[in-house]
Design a protein around this motif. Structure first.
Motif, PDB file in Angstrom:
ATOM      1  N   MET A   8       0.832  -1.201   0.000  1.00  0.00           N
ATOM      2  CA  MET A   8       0.000   0.000   0.000  1.00  0.00           C
ATOM      3  C   MET A   8       0.869   1.254   0.000  1.00  0.00           C
ATOM      4  SD  MET A   8      -3.252  -0.673   2.527  1.00  0.00           S
ATOM      5  CE  MET A   8      -2.261  -1.131   3.941  1.00  0.00           C
ATOM      6  N   LYS A   9       0.272   2.335  -0.434  1.00  0.00           N
ATOM      7  CA  LYS A   9       0.935   3.627  -0.376  1.00  0.00           C
ATOM      8  C   LYS A   9       0.479   4.333   0.895  1.00  0.00           C
ATOM      9  CE  LYS A   9       1.925   7.810  -3.021  1.00  0.00           C
ATOM     10  NZ  LYS A   9       1.679   8.555  -4.279  1.00  0.00           N
ATOM     11  N   ILE A  10       1.429   4.619   1.770  1.00  0.00           N
ATOM     12  CA  ILE A  10       1.116   5.176   3.080  1.00  0.00           C
ATOM     13  C   ILE A  10       1.806   6.522   3.242  1.00  0.00           C
ATOM     14  CG2 ILE A  10       1.261   4.833   5.579  1.00  0.00           C
ATOM     15  CD1 ILE A  10       1.355   1.817   5.047  1.00  0.00           C
ATOM     16  N   GLY A  11       1.032   7.545   3.565  1.00  0.00           N
ATOM     17  CA  GLY A  11       1.583   8.855   3.871  1.00  0.00           C
ATOM     18  C   GLY A  11       1.536   9.087   5.366  1.00  0.00           C
ATOM     19  N   ILE A  12       2.631   9.551   5.934  1.00  0.00           N
ATOM     20  CA  ILE A  12       2.703   9.792   7.377  1.00  0.00           C
ATOM     21  C   ILE A  12       2.979  11.265   7.626  1.00  0.00           C
ATOM     22  CG2 ILE A  12       3.898   9.239   9.532  1.00  0.00           C
ATOM     23  CD1 ILE A  12       4.537   6.500   8.387  1.00  0.00           C
ATOM     24  N   ILE A  13       2.105  11.887   8.392  1.00  0.00           N
ATOM     25  CA  ILE A  13       2.278  13.283   8.785  1.00  0.00           C
ATOM     26  C   ILE A  13       2.850  13.295  10.196  1.00  0.00           C
ATOM     27  CG2 ILE A  13       1.122  15.475   9.226  1.00  0.00           C
ATOM     28  CD1 ILE A  13      -1.056  14.576   7.241  1.00  0.00           C
ATOM     29  N   GLY A  14       4.085  13.741  10.312  1.00  0.00           N
ATOM     30  CA  GLY A  14       4.764  13.740  11.598  1.00  0.00           C
ATOM     31  C   GLY A  14       5.930  12.776  11.585  1.00  0.00           C
ATOM     32  N   ALA A  15       7.122  13.292  11.871  1.00  0.00           N
ATOM     33  CA  ALA A  15       8.331  12.472  11.828  1.00  0.00           C
ATOM     34  C   ALA A  15       8.958  12.351  13.208  1.00  0.00           C
ATOM     35  CB  ALA A  15       9.337  13.066  10.841  1.00  0.00           C
ATOM     36  N   GLY A  16       8.113  12.395  14.239  1.00  0.00           N
ATOM     37  CA  GLY A  16       8.592  12.194  15.602  1.00  0.00           C
ATOM     38  C   GLY A  16       8.809  10.719  15.894  1.00  0.00           C
ATOM     39  N   ASN A  17       8.842  10.376  17.171  1.00  0.00           N
ATOM     40  CA  ASN A  17       9.184   9.001  17.554  1.00  0.00           C
ATOM     41  C   ASN A  17       8.216   7.968  16.983  1.00  0.00           C
ATOM     42  OD1 ASN A  17      11.435   9.806  19.017  1.00  0.00           O
ATOM     43  ND2 ASN A  17      10.273  10.085  20.906  1.00  0.00           N
ATOM     44  N   ILE A  18       6.917   8.234  17.079  1.00  0.00           N
ATOM     45  CA  ILE A  18       5.937   7.273  16.578  1.00  0.00           C
ATOM     46  C   ILE A  18       5.900   7.286  15.055  1.00  0.00           C
ATOM     47  CG2 ILE A  18       3.493   6.655  16.492  1.00  0.00           C
ATOM     48  CD1 ILE A  18       4.745   5.951  19.140  1.00  0.00           C
ATOM     49  N   LEU A  69       6.831  10.631   3.954  1.00  0.00           N
ATOM     50  CA  LEU A  69       6.893  11.236   5.281  1.00  0.00           C
ATOM     51  C   LEU A  69       6.922  12.746   5.127  1.00  0.00           C
ATOM     52  CD1 LEU A  69       7.236  10.239   8.269  1.00  0.00           C
ATOM     53  CD2 LEU A  69       9.706  10.410   7.913  1.00  0.00           C
ATOM     54  N   ALA A  70       6.114  13.437   5.933  1.00  0.00           N
ATOM     55  CA  ALA A  70       6.056  14.897   5.848  1.00  0.00           C
ATOM     56  C   ALA A  70       5.909  15.497   7.235  1.00  0.00           C
ATOM     57  CB  ALA A  70       4.885  15.335   4.966  1.00  0.00           C
ATOM     58  N   ASN A  71       6.317  16.751   7.350  1.00  0.00           N
ATOM     59  CA  ASN A  71       6.075  17.504   8.580  1.00  0.00           C
ATOM     60  C   ASN A  71       5.820  18.960   8.220  1.00  0.00           C
ATOM     61  OD1 ASN A  71       8.569  18.611   7.998  1.00  0.00           O
ATOM     62  ND2 ASN A  71       9.542  18.003   9.922  1.00  0.00           N
ATOM     63  N   SER A  72       5.652  19.790   9.226  1.00  0.00           N
ATOM     64  CA  SER A  72       5.301  21.188   8.979  1.00  0.00           C
ATOM     65  C   SER A  72       6.488  22.029   8.532  1.00  0.00           C
ATOM     66  CB  SER A  72       4.693  21.801  10.246  1.00  0.00           C
ATOM     67  OG  SER A  72       5.628  21.758  11.317  1.00  0.00           O
ATOM     68  N   ARG A  73       7.703  21.509   8.684  1.00  0.00           N
ATOM     69  CA  ARG A  73       8.899  22.304   8.383  1.00  0.00           C
ATOM     70  C   ARG A  73       9.463  22.043   6.990  1.00  0.00           C
ATOM     71  NH1 ARG A  73       9.394  20.353  13.399  1.00  0.00           N
ATOM     72  NH2 ARG A  73      10.933  18.783  12.803  1.00  0.00           N
ATOM     73  N   VAL A  90       1.798  14.674   0.795  1.00  0.00           N
ATOM     74  CA  VAL A  90       1.837  13.408   1.527  1.00  0.00           C
ATOM     75  C   VAL A  90       0.530  12.624   1.410  1.00  0.00           C
ATOM     76  CG1 VAL A  90       1.031  14.250   3.779  1.00  0.00           C
ATOM     77  CG2 VAL A  90       2.708  12.381   3.668  1.00  0.00           C
ATOM     78  N   VAL A  91      -0.571  13.305   1.144  1.00  0.00           N
ATOM     79  CA  VAL A  91      -1.856  12.611   1.034  1.00  0.00           C
ATOM     80  C   VAL A  91      -2.178  12.204  -0.401  1.00  0.00           C
ATOM     81  CG1 VAL A  91      -2.746  13.848   3.039  1.00  0.00           C
ATOM     82  CG2 VAL A  91      -3.213  14.735   0.755  1.00  0.00           C
ATOM     83  N   LYS A  92      -1.434  12.711  -1.371  1.00  0.00           N
ATOM     84  CA  LYS A  92      -1.760  12.468  -2.774  1.00  0.00           C
ATOM     85  C   LYS A  92      -1.548  10.999  -3.145  1.00  0.00           C
ATOM     86  CE  LYS A  92      -0.762  17.172  -4.377  1.00  0.00           C
ATOM     87  NZ  LYS A  92       0.099  18.016  -5.245  1.00  0.00           N
ATOM     88  N   GLY A  93      -2.595  10.367  -3.618  1.00  0.00           N
ATOM     89  CA  GLY A  93      -2.511   8.979  -4.046  1.00  0.00           C
ATOM     90  C   GLY A  93      -2.378   7.976  -2.925  1.00  0.00           C
ATOM     91  N   ALA A  94      -2.497   8.425  -1.686  1.00  0.00           N
ATOM     92  CA  ALA A  94      -2.301   7.521  -0.550  1.00  0.00           C
ATOM     93  C   ALA A  94      -3.499   6.598  -0.358  1.00  0.00           C
ATOM     94  CB  ALA A  94      -2.054   8.322   0.723  1.00  0.00           C
ATOM     95  N   ASP A  95      -3.209   5.368   0.056  1.00  0.00           N
ATOM     96  CA  ASP A  95      -4.255   4.441   0.485  1.00  0.00           C
ATOM     97  C   ASP A  95      -4.564   4.639   1.963  1.00  0.00           C
ATOM     98  OD1 ASP A  95      -4.391   2.861  -2.031  1.00  0.00           O
ATOM     99  OD2 ASP A  95      -2.327   2.339  -1.488  1.00  0.00           O
ATOM    100  N   VAL A  96      -3.522   5.004   2.704  1.00  0.00           N
ATOM    101  CA  VAL A  96      -3.631   5.238   4.146  1.00  0.00           C
ATOM    102  C   VAL A  96      -2.832   6.487   4.482  1.00  0.00           C
ATOM    103  CG1 VAL A  96      -3.074   4.351   6.456  1.00  0.00           C
ATOM    104  CG2 VAL A  96      -3.884   2.777   4.684  1.00  0.00           C
ATOM    105  N   VAL A  97      -3.391   7.323   5.346  1.00  0.00           N
ATOM    106  CA  VAL A  97      -2.674   8.486   5.864  1.00  0.00           C
ATOM    107  C   VAL A  97      -2.611   8.361   7.380  1.00  0.00           C
ATOM    108  CG1 VAL A  97      -2.630  10.998   6.112  1.00  0.00           C
ATOM    109  CG2 VAL A  97      -3.418   9.967   3.966  1.00  0.00           C
ATOM    110  N   VAL A  98      -1.418   8.462   7.927  1.00  0.00           N
ATOM    111  CA  VAL A  98      -1.223   8.405   9.373  1.00  0.00           C
ATOM    112  C   VAL A  98      -0.950   9.818   9.878  1.00  0.00           C
ATOM    113  CG1 VAL A  98       0.143   7.439  11.263  1.00  0.00           C
ATOM    114  CG2 VAL A  98      -0.248   6.085   9.181  1.00  0.00           C
ATOM    115  N   VAL A  99      -1.754  10.266  10.827  1.00  0.00           N
ATOM    116  CA  VAL A  99      -1.549  11.575  11.445  1.00  0.00           C
ATOM    117  C   VAL A  99      -0.918  11.336  12.808  1.00  0.00           C
ATOM    118  CG1 VAL A  99      -2.630  13.712  12.224  1.00  0.00           C
ATOM    119  CG2 VAL A  99      -3.538  12.515  10.220  1.00  0.00           C
ATOM    120  N   SER A 100       0.352  11.700  12.928  1.00  0.00           N
ATOM    121  CA  SER A 100       1.119  11.394  14.135  1.00  0.00           C
ATOM    122  C   SER A 100       1.792  12.659  14.652  1.00  0.00           C
ATOM    123  CB  SER A 100       2.159  10.304  13.834  1.00  0.00           C
ATOM    124  OG  SER A 100       2.739   9.820  15.023  1.00  0.00           O
ATOM    125  N   ILE A 101       0.954  13.597  15.095  1.00  0.00           N
ATOM    126  CA  ILE A 101       1.427  14.880  15.604  1.00  0.00           C
ATOM    127  C   ILE A 101       0.684  15.195  16.898  1.00  0.00           C
ATOM    128  CG2 ILE A 101       2.062  15.779  13.338  1.00  0.00           C
ATOM    129  CD1 ILE A 101      -0.593  17.235  13.212  1.00  0.00           C
TER     130      ILE A 101
END
Length: 246
Positions: free
Chosen positions: A1-11, A28-32, A54-65
């Motif tokens: 799957m194509k997974i986009g993750i918002i937030g590059a912290g520990n989780i 992987l993306a963040n605000s900076r 990060v959300v373009k074409g994604a099957d799953v988006v993880v919001v980790s902020i």
């Protein structure tokens, strides 16, 4: 799957590594901006991208902020996201860290509030495990002592996808009901960051949660963590969290 993750912290970074390792295509993306996380993405075998991409074409988006950052996301980020795209909320609300949120303070489950902010349904998962446990304690399916993680949401098909991703990460995903019941896996509850083994024990912990008591126990645990300061370990956090419910 194509997974986009918002937030590059520990989780977020740990999930990027876990998902990439089993063959998912991860961005992987963040605000900076992507340059700020280029090395983290490289180590995770993921692609650093702009937040808008990060959300373009994604099957799953993880919001980790952190919860306080949710309202700061671009208002149109999820506006055109197809309904079938699964959005996972890994966040937890700590009023002493985040800006106080009146709706959550009044009893709205955190992920219901996140759903309102994003304008897209979410599944609550990966919020109830510490980053160190997530990174080091995963085991293959069927292994004795495998940690179980709750997965809450209002759409059955979306939860099935997330349970599969929990399994990919090395844990037993358990469908624990609707988003309205997801307060049972929030901070201050027996199921929150206590590394529970097996679905039966997890469901028992969820059943023992007391909604009115959870915020006070959450704050008590946070105070004890702060007292330990820089010496605090993963085991210290587990010990404190478990002791709240002994």
């Amino acid at each position: 799957m194509k997974i986009g993750i918002i937030g590059a912290g520990n989780i977020g970074a740990t999930l990027a590594r876990k998902f990439s390792a089993v063959g998912h295509q991860v961005s992987l993306a963040n605000s900076r901006g992507p340059e700020s996380i280029r090395e983290i993405a490289r180590e995770a075998n993921a692609t650093a991208v702009a937040l808008a991409d990060v959300v373009k074409g994604a099957d799953v988006v993880v919001v980790s902020i952190p919860e306080k950052a949710i309202p700061q996301l671009p208002k149109d980020l999820f506006a055109k996201l197809p309904k079938h795209v699964v959005v996972i909320d890994t966040g937890n609300y700590y009023p002493m860290r985040d800006e106080p949120v009146a709706a959550i303070e009044s009893g709205m489950p955190e992920s219901q509030w996140v759903t309102e902010q994003l304008g897209h349904p979410v599944v609550k998962a990966f919020n109830s495990i510490l980053a160190h446990s997530l990174a080091t304690k995963g085991q293959p399916a069927g292994s004795p002592g495998r940690i179980a993680l709750p997965v809450a949401g209002d759409e059955t098909d979306a939860k099935k996808i997330v349970i599969g991703l929990v399994d990919d990460a090395g844990f037993e995903g358990v469908d624990t009901g609707t988003l309205g019941e997801s307060w049972r896996q929030q901070p201050g509850t027996p199921a929150y960051c206590t590394d529970i083994v097996g679905s039966v024990a997890l469901m028992d912990a969820l059943a023992r949660a007391v909604k009115d008591k959870a915020p006070g126990l959450r704050d008590l645990a946070f105070q004890q963590w702060m007292q330990l300061g820089s010496t605090m370990t993963n085991d210290d956090i587990l010990r404190i969290n478990r002791a709240l419910h002994d």
